[in-house]
Design a protein around this motif. Sequence first.
Motif, PDB file in Angstrom:
ATOM      1  N   ILE A  70       0.809  -1.210   0.000  1.00  0.00           N
ATOM      2  CA  ILE A  70       0.000   0.000   0.000  1.00  0.00           C
ATOM      3  C   ILE A  70       0.844   1.262   0.000  1.00  0.00           C
ATOM      4  CG2 ILE A  70      -0.169   0.179   2.531  1.00  0.00           C
ATOM      5  CD1 ILE A  70      -3.097   1.026   2.111  1.00  0.00           C
ATOM      6  N   GLY A  71       2.155   1.124   0.197  1.00  0.00           N
ATOM      7  CA  GLY A  71       3.024   2.290   0.251  1.00  0.00           C
ATOM      8  C   GLY A  71       3.180   2.806   1.672  1.00  0.00           C
ATOM      9  N   THR A  72       3.875   3.895   1.804  1.00  0.00           N
ATOM     10  CA  THR A  72       4.129   4.477   3.124  1.00  0.00           C
ATOM     11  C   THR A  72       3.499   5.862   3.207  1.00  0.00           C
ATOM     12  OG1 THR A  72       6.231   5.419   2.391  1.00  0.00           O
ATOM     13  CG2 THR A  72       6.289   3.210   3.348  1.00  0.00           C
ATOM     14  N   PRO A  73       3.155   6.313   4.404  1.00  0.00           N
ATOM     15  CA  PRO A  73       2.464   7.606   4.536  1.00  0.00           C
ATOM     16  C   PRO A  73       3.229   8.784   3.935  1.00  0.00           C
ATOM     17  CG  PRO A  73       2.229   6.354   6.550  1.00  0.00           C
ATOM     18  CD  PRO A  73       3.194   5.589   5.692  1.00  0.00           C
ATOM     19  N   LEU A  74       4.521   8.861   4.156  1.00  0.00           N
ATOM     20  CA  LEU A  74       5.305   9.975   3.617  1.00  0.00           C
ATOM     21  C   LEU A  74       5.552   9.835   2.123  1.00  0.00           C
ATOM     22  CD1 LEU A  74       8.002  10.519   6.411  1.00  0.00           C
ATOM     23  CD2 LEU A  74       6.243  12.153   5.718  1.00  0.00           C
TER      24      LEU A  74
END
Length: 488
Positions: free
Chosen positions: A164-168
């Motif tokens: 899903i990826g990372t927040p930053l």
Amino acid sequence: MSVPLDQIPAPHDASSTTLVDQLVQWGRRRIEERVFRPGMRMPSIRKLALDKGVSRFTVVEAYERLVAQGYLDSRRGSGFYVRERLAAPMPGERRLAAVAAETTAPASSTLDVVWLLRNMLQTSMRPEKSPGHGFLPNRWLDGELITGALRTLGRQSGAQMLGIGTPLGFLPLRQQLQTKLEEREVGVSPEQIVLVSGITQAIDLIARIYVQPGDAVIVGDPAWFQMFGRFASQGARLLGMPYTPEGPDLDALETLVQTWRPKMLVINSVLQNPTGTSLTAAQAFRILRLAEEYDFIVVEDDVYGDLCPPGYPATRLASLDQLKRVIYLGSFSKTLAANLRVGFVACAPAVANAITDQKMLVGMTSPELNERVLYKILTEGHYRRHVERLRARLDGVRDKTARMLEKTGLRLFQSPGAGMFMWADTGVDSDGLAAAGHEAGFLLTPGSLFSPHQAPTTWMRFNIANCGDPALSAFLCRYLDGAARRAS
């Protein structure tokens, strides 16, 4: 330009509709597309009859039907005018109208950004027919940069694409952007960089976090129109900072901040859209001094930064402030591809945390696949040369475009030495000129869209990369000559 009625699309076979029916369909579509906008006077009966090759009776009958259907108002002795309709306002339009009414600046009842956005996103015109477009033509860009990066990613394990990826955002890209910002004398850590889906999302997130109903937000007048509706939807009071050929009018800015105590200022420091001006060091220092004294945030939109050549006289606020009070925005939509949709926010650590939290609430993470594509492009060594070629091509058409516009009778706001836009005074209402341009097959950008209150204006923005069609010059001359004759 005359548009024969047999070229007007109809919902049924043209043989089954009358000329009046076809003309009514044409008028409705133009009004619904906001080519003819509320309050505008429709073409005279005589002119439209000549343009369409029909009788005056046909035009009168069509106009009367449009009146009956609620599209037009008939004003005795004056003509037919587009009626204000209540259908489907753009988000923020009504609130912007209310905010505008509370200020002393002239305002219209709606923010009709949708007119330009619809035509920009749906037009099939060639670039030469789109001098109002906000992007460089595709033939100037390098699709191989993107396809090459995609091929490289395609040879890697697919498992890394499934998360899903990372927040930053993708860490290697943020580290690469750290290097890029250091070249612009902005010291930053990867944790101070938040990846977003373009400048538009960055503005949206910042507005959600910092702007409350009634807060004053200072924007350029003129400036990038799409942000106006976003701030208005938060209930902001939009205040326009005027521009001079040397850049923002800082005396006017000081008066605004003293009077309204704004929450923030949003500004293009480099190659401002649409005027093409850039901040000097003295101007940048004065803006930061005002921000410190009156305690407001500065949002610096540097979307055109890569089109600014090395050594060009321009100063970035973030390089002076080092992200203490400045929130810095960047993107690659103008130089790589409009639909790549990778932008970034560089800011103080606490601000980065707040933006990241808001980003997750609104849409979880940003698409990591796009971020990986951009990372490959930036690290494989071809992007810098690509940008140099873009700047050279713009340099090659800038003087030619300036001469063409001046020859047709337009007056340039100033003569920018870089960038892709020129801001020109047409001497006539630019809304009417844009509507006539649409009829003639050109996408033009009326200057009223660049006003935070959509104030009528004679100014218009031109994309110098899209002004090469000789028919554009002929159209402008024909329209302006006709306007001069009507005025006399």
